[in-house]
Design a protein around this motif. Structure first.
Motif, PDB file in Angstrom:
ATOM      1  N   ASN A 161      36.564  41.736   4.590  1.00 33.95           N
ATOM      2  CA  ASN A 161      37.240  42.994   4.258  1.00 33.95           C
ATOM      3  C   ASN A 161      36.421  43.826   3.275  1.00 33.95           C
ATOM      4  O   ASN A 161      36.397  45.059   3.364  1.00 33.95           O
ATOM      5  CB  ASN A 161      38.620  42.716   3.682  1.00 33.95           C
ATOM      6  N   PHE A 170      44.190  37.389   9.694  1.00 36.71           N
ATOM      7  CA  PHE A 170      43.474  38.536  10.223  1.00 36.71           C
ATOM      8  C   PHE A 170      42.815  39.337   9.093  1.00 36.71           C
ATOM      9  O   PHE A 170      43.358  39.444   7.993  1.00 36.71           O
ATOM     10  CB  PHE A 170      44.420  39.471  10.982  1.00 36.71           C
ATOM     11  N   THR A 171      41.665  39.914   9.410  1.00 39.42           N
ATOM     12  CA  THR A 171      41.049  40.866   8.500  1.00 39.42           C
ATOM     13  C   THR A 171      41.778  42.202   8.616  1.00 39.42           C
ATOM     14  O   THR A 171      42.756  42.335   9.342  1.00 39.42           O
ATOM     15  CB  THR A 171      39.570  41.087   8.854  1.00 39.42           C
ATOM     16  N   ASP A 172      41.271  43.198   7.903  1.00 43.27           N
ATOM     17  CA  ASP A 172      41.733  44.558   8.127  1.00 43.27           C
ATOM     18  C   ASP A 172      41.433  44.938   9.577  1.00 43.27           C
ATOM     19  O   ASP A 172      40.492  44.403  10.178  1.00 43.27           O
ATOM     20  CB  ASP A 172      41.014  45.532   7.192  1.00 43.27           C
ATOM     21  N   PRO A 173      42.189  45.859  10.160  1.00 46.29           N
ATOM     22  CA  PRO A 173      41.905  46.281  11.538  1.00 46.29           C
ATOM     23  C   PRO A 173      40.497  46.851  11.679  1.00 46.29           C
ATOM     24  O   PRO A 173      39.978  47.497  10.764  1.00 46.29           O
ATOM     25  CB  PRO A 173      42.959  47.365  11.791  1.00 46.29           C
ATOM     26  N   CYS A 196      50.112  36.157  13.428  1.00 41.11           N
ATOM     27  CA  CYS A 196      49.907  36.060  11.979  1.00 41.11           C
ATOM     28  C   CYS A 196      50.431  34.743  11.418  1.00 41.11           C
ATOM     29  O   CYS A 196      50.064  34.347  10.313  1.00 41.11           O
ATOM     30  CB  CYS A 196      50.578  37.224  11.263  1.00 41.11           C
ATOM     31  N   ALA A 217      41.309  42.880  15.262  1.00 41.01           N
ATOM     32  CA  ALA A 217      40.712  42.431  14.001  1.00 41.01           C
ATOM     33  C   ALA A 217      39.996  41.111  14.239  1.00 41.01           C
ATOM     34  O   ALA A 217      40.114  40.500  15.306  1.00 41.01           O
ATOM     35  CB  ALA A 217      41.781  42.270  12.926  1.00 41.01           C
ATOM     36  N   TYR A 253      45.916  47.103  17.314  1.00 47.01           N
ATOM     37  CA  TYR A 253      44.986  47.007  16.188  1.00 47.01           C
ATOM     38  C   TYR A 253      44.213  45.683  16.254  1.00 47.01           C
ATOM     39  O   TYR A 253      44.724  44.643  15.828  1.00 47.01           O
ATOM     40  CB  TYR A 253      45.736  47.106  14.865  1.00 47.01           C
ATOM     41  N   CYS A 308      51.676  42.543  10.462  1.00 41.45           N
ATOM     42  CA  CYS A 308      52.165  41.168  10.546  1.00 41.45           C
ATOM     43  C   CYS A 308      53.693  41.109  10.392  1.00 41.45           C
ATOM     44  O   CYS A 308      54.320  40.148  10.834  1.00 41.45           O
ATOM     45  CB  CYS A 308      51.500  40.309   9.489  1.00 41.45           C
ATOM     46  N   THR A 351      47.000  45.420   7.522  1.00 49.95           N
ATOM     47  CA  THR A 351      47.319  44.198   8.267  1.00 49.95           C
ATOM     48  C   THR A 351      48.686  43.640   7.869  1.00 49.95           C
ATOM     49  O   THR A 351      49.443  43.158   8.724  1.00 49.95           O
ATOM     50  CB  THR A 351      46.222  43.141   8.028  1.00 49.95           C
ATOM     51  N   ILE A 408      46.398  42.359  16.107  1.00 50.59           N
ATOM     52  CA  ILE A 408      47.232  41.815  15.036  1.00 50.59           C
ATOM     53  C   ILE A 408      48.694  41.930  15.466  1.00 50.59           C
ATOM     54  O   ILE A 408      49.223  43.020  15.641  1.00 50.59           O
ATOM     55  CB  ILE A 408      47.024  42.588  13.727  1.00 50.59           C
TER      56      ILE A 408
END
Length: 296
Positions: A258, A131-134, A126, A243, A241, A294, A290, A121
């Motif tokens: 997520n 992106f999802t959560d890490p 971004c 993702a 990180y 970003c 995230t 990420i």
């Protein structure tokens, strides 16, 4: 003759009227067509619901994501992807293997539905993907001779003892080492992680820095009699990180992933799936959101 001319003129006028009418209808049809939107593409969640094949995009980078026999998706990120998609209702998956630099353009072009290559990420990314959560926090590893005879646990240790540090050419660890104060003539730059390991193994360097997971994998593949990872090791570099990445139109899919990740990350199920690829508890995400990554 006059009467015939009148009939002819009427025929011409009628024909012209028909042509004008047809033209008007054509223009109207074109105008109407221009205001009709094309059928919207199915969302990823709709594809899952409708039993369609989900295409996952990645480049061949073991142990993150790589193709096996018959293009089977292997690697710890793909293993996590398969687990999550199964929880969302599908096991129908197709691998799309491409160059790393083609992943974001391929996603934007609709060649695949999810990037599963373990993409970090970063603010610039971004702007093009969601992106999802890490799914991890990947730090640098410090490789040292077996037994760590010189007691190296940080860049400062290497600097203070005047030792030679090896890392990859172009790696972020080069400017990091310089910032800490390791002199240029004590920084050896090589092609990649295998060369880092080899330089420490044969004594050309006293310690080497590279991706924790990659270095760990190389040690486990047969170099453990000669080298090891310094433990503990305090790295001045921030972790990366990784993702899952989706099209900007797929916020609902990101939310669904997520929701699954909240229970899945660190679970016995996950660790069983990813353990064979070298992912361990040290790589679990540290709670950094995230949104913060970003903006960084």
């Amino acid at each position: 003759m006059k009467k015939w001319q009148q009939l002819t003129n009427r025929s011409v006028d009628l024909g012209n009227a028909i042509v004008r009418g047809m033209a008007a209808l054509g223009i109207a049809a074109i105008a109407v067509a221009s205001f009709v939107d094309p059928a919207p593409a199915q969302s990823l969640l709709d594809k899952i619901k409708n039993g369609e094949t989900i295409r996952i995009g990645f480049s061949s980078q073991a142990p993150w994501a790589y193709p096996g026999e018959n293009n089977e998706p292997l690697g710890f990120v793909n293993a996590m992807t398969l687990d999550i998609l199964k929880k969302l209702g599908t096991t129908k998956v197709e691998s799309v293997v491409t160059e790393w630099g083609s992943l974001v353009p391929g996603l934007q072009a609709g060649r695949f539905d999810i990037i599963t290559g373990g993409m970090y990420i970063l603010p610039e990314r971004c702007r093009n993907v969601l992106f999802t959560d890490p799914i991890g926090a990947v730090t640098e590893g410090l490789v040292v001779p077996r037994g760590n005879p010189k007691g190296l646990h940080s860049y400062e240790d290497i600097r203070d003892k005047g030792l030679i540090y090896v890392t990859g050419a172009g790696y972020d660890s080069v400017p990091t080492a310089k910032k800490v104060g390791i002199p240029d003539d004590k920084i050896m730059q090589v092609a990649g992680d295998p060369e880092i390991v080899q330089a420490v193994k044969v004594g050309r360097a006293d310690a080497g820095g590279g991706n924790y997971l990659s270095i760990k994998g190389l040690i486990e593949k047969g170099e453990g009699d000669f080298i090891e990872l310094a433990d503990p090791f305090t790295s001045p570099a921030k972790p990366g990180y990784p993702a899952f990445a989706f099209s900007p139109k797929e916020q609902a899919a990101v939310d669904a992933f997520n929701a699954v990740l909240k229970e899945y990350l660190g679970s016995d199920e996950m660790m069983t799936s990813v353990g064979k690829y070298g992912y361990d508890v040290k790589m679990l995400p540290d709670g950094t959101p995230t949104a913060n990554l970003c903006k960084a």
